[in-house]
Design a protein around this motif. Structure first.
Motif, PDB file in Angstrom:
ATOM      1  N   TYR A   1     -18.202   3.159 -58.147  1.00 47.90           N
ATOM      2  CA  TYR A   1     -17.923   1.886 -57.812  1.00 47.90           C
ATOM      3  C   TYR A   1     -18.417   1.535 -56.499  1.00 47.90           C
ATOM      4  O   TYR A   1     -18.815   0.303 -56.486  1.00 47.90           O
ATOM      5  CB  TYR A   1     -16.259   1.774 -57.858  1.00 47.90           C
ATOM      6  N   TYR A   2     -18.556   2.382 -55.437  1.00 50.72           N
ATOM      7  CA  TYR A   2     -19.112   2.035 -54.268  1.00 50.72           C
ATOM      8  C   TYR A   2     -20.684   1.679 -54.561  1.00 50.72           C
ATOM      9  O   TYR A   2     -21.052   0.493 -53.859  1.00 50.72           O
ATOM     10  CB  TYR A   2     -18.964   2.973 -53.433  1.00 50.72           C
TER      11      TYR A   2
ATOM     12  N   LYS B   1     -21.274  -1.606 -55.935  1.00 51.67           N
ATOM     13  CA  LYS B   1     -20.888  -2.746 -55.124  1.00 51.67           C
ATOM     14  C   LYS B   1     -21.990  -2.937 -53.842  1.00 51.67           C
ATOM     15  O   LYS B   1     -22.370  -3.695 -53.598  1.00 51.67           O
ATOM     16  CB  LYS B   1     -19.463  -2.854 -54.424  1.00 51.67           C
TER      17      LYS B   1
ATOM     18  N   ILE C   1     -11.978  -0.500 -53.354  1.00 44.85           N
ATOM     19  CA  ILE C   1     -12.802   0.326 -54.278  1.00 44.85           C
ATOM     20  C   ILE C   1     -11.680   1.675 -54.361  1.00 44.85           C
ATOM     21  O   ILE C   1     -11.709   2.354 -55.458  1.00 44.85           O
ATOM     22  CB  ILE C   1     -14.209   0.875 -53.693  1.00 44.85           C
TER      23      ILE C   1
ATOM     24  N   LYS D   1      -8.873   0.960 -56.873  1.00 43.49           N
ATOM     25  CA  LYS D   1      -9.385   0.751 -58.198  1.00 43.49           C
ATOM     26  C   LYS D   1      -9.468   2.378 -58.832  1.00 43.49           C
ATOM     27  O   LYS D   1      -8.962   2.421 -59.959  1.00 43.49           O
ATOM     28  CB  LYS D   1     -10.803   0.145 -58.374  1.00 43.49           C
TER      29      LYS D   1
END
Length: 810
Positions: free
Chosen positions: A366-367, A370, A421, A424
């Motif tokens: 997810y990092y 983004k 992040i 999540k």
């Protein structure tokens, strides 16, 4: 002369008064908070954090400096309270005494044979040299290296120990906790050398001098073993570990320790870390010492860098973060992950700590989504100052200054970007984490695999999933997707259940979904559940993660269910009947391709599964006269879709009427009314008695009122009653609840998610409870209720709020 004598006396009195005041200002020894509260000796991490963290600007002047290799790092020992600070005007004896222990002089045992002071003696010798030596009471203690052994109170102990009679701690006001004072009383060796009983004397911060003679004996018994026993009290491990901390902090300067000896200590601490890493408190302390040793001699330990365990508040992380930001002004996914784990601005949730490998993978995923090129961070002005805190209460902190490097780890803005992040990733792992928190579970379980976020499983294919895919595709190709539930369950490699309840149904759906296989019936979409002795129909590709059935999907599903009932009345499904029902799917342009595949599989399942109309009969009893008429008209429209209106067809409809609680005597008149009054019938041929319904009937009676259609859809698509699930009794421990004291502690702990161990110790003291015992009692109670622990002891005490909520709902 008398005058001079008087002046001298006055000066002497003034000196005595001044000296008395100076002594009164000496630091008091640290008092253990309720040292008897923890029989097992669990370490108090709140009071003596094992970490390397940012140091404040009001640090006390050092009393000793050490130059650490070429990394431009200076290490300074600091006193821990302002009371110990010395001013520039006065130079009293410092409270922190750093003992410079050179290699001890080995004296011959013969010289003490006729000792006039009758002091205790013991033997020290190199493992390959049979030379007897002794240490007298009152003589300075000495360090035994790896190649030395010592016999104390009939126990032969190997090296890595401080032994002797006198040794002041580095904080200067008490004896060194790790010192094995040979003059203290000890019980005789136990016959069972595999048991190491302790008592309250072990305390939070163990000290050999404060142990009872029974605990001293148990500690020496443990030291006489290979120091790896699984039943070792963790307090013993910490006490042994204190000696390494003392020796490294005091003698870590260049040329004070031989390289081989330094490596020996590193290897032994690393071994202890691996053996006792299950205790997170010790795992953290030992990891920090290993990291500190690496910083002291990076050249020597360069080849062992890969063995360094990860730890919170890592100085190596701060160095890497600072260097990367100075060089690129960006942070990659690896450092971002370390940052969220090392910051004091965020506490990792239970799922992130329990499922660290999975959390790391999700966070990085997810990092990168983004920040595809890395998060931008500019160097700040605050310089990087850090401090090593020893586990031992007898060792002051060690300040580490790094020249000209910034300390971006203290910045708040980047952390605010990383927290969503992390949240999540932890949220998606919550169910998986709760499962692993239950007794008898494993990451290798299929049930655990099914709870993993799809993002992880897609990147890490499972052999079990691949095997299932191959089997499922063969069923779809060779048998139109039809299989037995029991045959499907064999693919899970799990024991056969007694019934297909919610848990089993979800596992079936999830396994199929992981392989991109669709299942019918799927309770989420078809409003029916599989049965253990029933059948399933597989299709591919499956529903997908984003599938939401439309209004039309539900309406066609109603028609298929009713049509399957009609077709199955006589136990034989004619091809013409199944073909007419398939037209309801194929001819509806409002259905998506996924909906058509799903409905076709659902129809197949309905046609190969005996109808159970009990639930429908109960629901029809709640309908009004208008809705009943609409249901009958709907059934007849499907029944007459093939154009047959002979006696056999009429008898089938009468049987269906009876099963649904309707009046079978009205079948003939209902058919007549439908076929003559609606003007929807047209002859197929002049010489045939067959007829067909026009497209309005096949279109599910669009001319009927919306209210009636919605009523019918609601009745026939509502989920199966939960009471239909078979309750399977499981053997569980009898839940007796918590007594008043433990109940009060539990309620207090639920007030927040994280507690310092010292805070919990205070609560337990007020309730007359032992910390470890109370945690164990509450977790046992939690296991009985929800099959998972509610308290996580990780140095600090963490409360699993999800488990608390689950308990509250019982």
């Amino acid at each position: 002369m008398e005058f001079i004598f008087i002046i001298a006396v006055v000066i002497l009195i003034i000196w005595l008064i001044t000296s008395s005041r100076s002594n009164s200002n000496k630091a008091k020894p640290r008092v253990l908070d309720n040292p008897s509260s923890d029989i097992k000796g669990t370490h108090n991490t709140s009071a003596s954090k094992s970490s390397i963290s940012a140091l404040s600007n009001d640090a006390i002047s050092p009393i000793k400096s050490i130059k650490i290799d070429k990394a431009s790092v200076s290490v300074e020992l600091h006193e821990q309270t302002n009371e110990l600070a010395t001013s520039k005007e006065t130079t009293p004896k410092p409270r922190i005494t750093v003992v410079n222990t050179s290699t001890p002089t080995i004296e011959s045992a013969d010289s003490s044979t006729n000792s006039e002071d009758d002091l205790a003696t013991f033997n020290i010798f190199e493992s390959n040299v049979s030379e007897d030596t002794y240490i007298n009471k009152g003589k300075q203690a000495q360090w035994l290296s790896k190649g030395q052994e010592v016999t104390i109170h009939s126990r032969k102990l190997k090296g890595f120990l401080y032994v002797g009679g006198v040794m002041e701690s580095l904080v200067g006001y008490r004896s060194e906790p790790a010192l094995i004072c040979t003059d203290l009383p000890v019980i005789s060796p136990r016959t069972n050398s595999n048991e190491f009983p302790t008592d309250e004397s072990l305390g939070y911060w163990p000290s050999y001098g404060l142990l009872s003679k029974e605990s001293r004996g148990a500690y020496l018994d443990w030291l006489a073993t290979d120091r790896s026993a699984g039943n070792t009290p963790i307090g013993f491990v910490f006490l042994y570990f204190y000696g390494f901390e003392r020796f490294v902090v005091e003698n870590g300067q260049d040329n004070k320790i031989g390289e081989e000896q330094f490596e020996d200590i590193f290897d032994e601490v690393l071994r202890l870390h691996k053996v006792f890493a299950s205790n997170r408190s010790f795992a953290g302390y030992s990891a920090n010492l290993l990291e500190f040793m690496y910083l002291v001699k990076p050249k020597l330990l360069k080849g062992k860098k890969h063995t360094l365990p990860k730890t919170r508040h890592s100085l190596l992380f701060k160095l890497r973060l600072s260097e990367q930001i100075v060089a690129t002004e960006k942070v990659d996914d690896e450092l971002a992950l370390e940052w969220i784990k090392n910051t004091d601005q965020y506490n990792l949730k239970t799922a992130a700590r329990r499922c660290d490998v999975e959390f790391d993978a999700l966070f990085k995923l997810y990092y990168n989504q983004k920040f595809s090129e890395g998060m931008q961070v500019k160097p700040n002005k605050t310089k990087l100052n850090a401090e090593y805190f020893a586990a031992s209460g007898g060792i002051p902190s060690v300040k580490i200054l790094l020249d000209s490097l910034p300390d971006p780890s203290i910045l708040k803005a980047p952390i605010k970007k990383l927290i969503p992040i992390a949240d999540k990733a932890a949220e998606e792992l919550a169910s998986y984490s709760r499962y692993l928190g239950k007794a008898g579970t494993s990451r290798d379980d299929l049930a655990a695999l099914m709870l993993l976020p799809r993002a992880i499983t897609n990147s890490q294919p499972s052999p079990l999933i691949e095997k299932f895919k191959k089997w499922a595709k063969a069923i779809i190709l060779e048998n139109d997707g039809v299989t037995n539930v029991s045959e499907f369950w064999l693919q899970t490699d799990l024991p056969a259940p007694k019934a297909i309840n919610k848990k089993e149904s979800e596992l079936i759906y999830n396994l199929a979904s992981f392989a991109d296989i669709g299942i019918a019936p799927d309770l989420r979409y078809h409003h029916a559940k599989p049965k253990l002795d029933g059948k399933l129909v597989l299709f591919t590709p499956g529903h997908g993660e984003e599938f939401v059935p439309s209004h039309v999907f539900n309406q066609v599903g109603v028609a298929l269910r009713l049509g399957a009932m009609v077709a199955n009345i006589d136990g034989v499904v004619d091809e013409s009947e199944s073909s007419e029902l398939e037209k309801l799917i194929a001819h509806d342009e409002k259905l998506t391709d996924t909906e058509k595949r799903s409905l076709k599989a659902y129809l197949t399942w309905r046609l190969v599964t005996p109808s159970d109309n009990a639930g429908l009969k109960n629901r029809l009893n709640n309908l009004g006269e208008t809705e009943i008429e609409f249901v009958k008209r709907f059934i007849l429209s499907i029944a007459l879709a093939d154009g047959n209106v002979d006696n056999k067809e009429v008898k089938q409809i009468e049987k269906l009427y009876t099963n649904l609680g309707l009046n079978k005597e009205s079948v003939t008149s209902d058919i007549h009314q439908l076929t003559t009054s609606s003007h929807q019938l047209a002859p197929k041929s002049q010489n045939s008695s067959e007829f067909s319904l026009d497209e309005t009937i096949l279109a599910l009676h669009e001319s009927q009122t919306t209210e009636a259609k919605n009523m019918l859809e609601k009745i026939f698509t509502s989920d199966e009653d939960e009471s239909d699930y078979i309750e399977v009794s499981e053997l569980t421990n009898e839940v007796e609840g918590l007594d008043q004291a433990h109940s009060q502690l539990f309620e207090k702990l639920c007030a927040k998610a994280q507690w310092g161990r010292e805070e919990v110790a205070q609560m337990c003291s007020e309730l007359k409870l032992m910390v470890d015992g109370a945690i164990e009692t509450i977790n046992d109670w939690s296991f009985d209720l929800v099959d998972a622990p509610v308290i996580d002891d990780d140095g600090d005490i963490y409360i699993d709020e999800e488990i608390v909520e689950e308990i509250r709902e019982l």
